[in-house]
Enzyme design. Structure first.
Site, PDB file in Angstrom:
ATOM      1  N   HIS A 120       0.827  -1.207   0.000  1.00 43.37           N
ATOM      2  CA  HIS A 120       0.000   0.000   0.000  1.00 43.37           C
ATOM      3  C   HIS A 120       0.861   1.255   0.000  1.00 43.37           C
ATOM      4  O   HIS A 120       2.084   1.200   0.121  1.00 43.37           O
ATOM      5  CB  HIS A 120      -0.949  -0.001   1.212  1.00 43.37           C
ATOM      6  CG  HIS A 120      -0.263  -0.027   2.549  1.00 43.37           C
ATOM      7  ND1 HIS A 120       0.260   1.105   3.151  1.00 43.37           N
ATOM      8  CD2 HIS A 120      -0.020  -1.040   3.422  1.00 43.37           C
ATOM      9  CE1 HIS A 120       0.787   0.789   4.324  1.00 43.37           C
ATOM     10  NE2 HIS A 120       0.640  -0.517   4.508  1.00 43.37           N
ATOM     11  N   CYS A 151       3.063  -4.939   6.773  1.00 44.10           N
ATOM     12  CA  CYS A 151       2.735  -4.633   5.389  1.00 44.10           C
ATOM     13  C   CYS A 151       3.942  -4.068   4.644  1.00 44.10           C
ATOM     14  O   CYS A 151       4.957  -3.724   5.240  1.00 44.10           O
ATOM     15  CB  CYS A 151       1.585  -3.635   5.326  1.00 44.10           C
ATOM     16  SG  CYS A 151      -0.031  -4.353   5.716  1.00 44.10           S
TER      17      CYS A 151
END
Length: 275
Positions: A162, A178
């Site tokens: 992301h 992440c």
């Protein structure tokens, strides 16, 4: 004459540039301007103040890479390198982007996975352990959202690729696991992948490459202390590729010890299996 050695295809890409530090620049600014993560300049200039690099100094911008090993030639994330590679085999093309990864205690998991979702303007569901600090369970889209404007979900529903609202975290271990990208990169990457694309998350602190007749080693710090002997590991990789006989072993030792994260010439394919 070389005997029964399969010389690899060329797999060192990119080129070096030189930058003259301007007034007010930080190493983090320079890294972003050249599409690098902070770690890549930190390894090159470990003694330089990242907030006050000397104005007027010329610094080498390390924009060369050895391509990582891949089975699927789609998306590869190399954890020690903190870099993502997007392969386009139909065009004989590779694009590469710096990333931020999981912090100590929340390491980004390695293994094979796939893209399972693509979401613009995602909401962030705050991990339970952080909700008291953040003050809410869900953060809506906007400048306060650490996911940025794009989410590429993987088949581990807690992990994705992301954007970010903290660009200085690229090239650092700062996430909950992440993989973060600069805002300007994740928008491009979002449109380069599709649901079902394979993603290989690997741990390869040592990579072996070829360009022209030169053999290159690219060595990164073993950030998770997984490799018990980096010198033996590098030698084993070179032997697996049939390249060890063309290596200057003193050069190899220096490169492995320095761990600067850039491809460095350590031998020649013309010297393979020479008496």
């Amino acid at each position: 004459m070389m005997a029964d050695v399969q010389t690899p295809v060329m797999n060192r890409v990119g080129y070096e540039q030189v930058h003259v530090v301007r007034s007010g620049e930080t190493l983090l600014d320079i890294a972003r301007n050249y599409e690098l993560g902070y770690n890549e300049l930190e390894l090159m200039y470990p003694d330089m103040d990242p907030w006050l690099p000397p104005r007027g100094q010329e610094i080498v911008i390390p924009r060369t890479w050895v391509l990582p090993p891949t089975r699927y030639q789609q998306v590869v994330v190399n954890i020690p390198e903190m870099r993502l590679y997007r392969f386009f085999p139909e065009h004989n093309l590779v694009k590469t982007y710096p990333v931020g990864i999981g912090r100590q205690g929340a390491a980004t998991p390695t293994g094979d996975t796939r893209v399972v979702s693509r979401v613009k303007n995602p909401e962030w569901t705050v991990p339970e352990g952080s909700r008291q600090k953040v003050g809410r369970a869900v953060v809506p889209p906007g400048p306060d959202n650490p996911l940025g404007d794009y989410w590429i979900g993987l088949d581990d529903d807690q992990i994705g690729i992301h954007g970010t609202n903290f660009a200085w975290g690229i090239g650092r271990r700062v996430s909950h696991g992440c993989i973060r990208m600069y805002p300007e990169h994740v928008e491009i990457f979002f449109n380069e992948v599709a649901v079902g694309d394979r993603v290989e998350i690997i741990y390869a602190p040592v990579k072996v490459g070829i360009q022209g007749n030169k053999i290159f080693l690219e060595v990164h710090p073993d950030i998770h202390d997984i490799i018990p002997d980096m010198h033996a590991h590098a030698e084993a990789l070179l032997r697996q590729r049939g390249l060890f006989s063309g290596i200057d072993q003193q050069r190899m030792q220096r490169v492995v010890t320095a761990r600067r994260g850039v491809p460095e010439a350590v031998g020649s394919v013309t010297d393979l299996n020479q008496p």
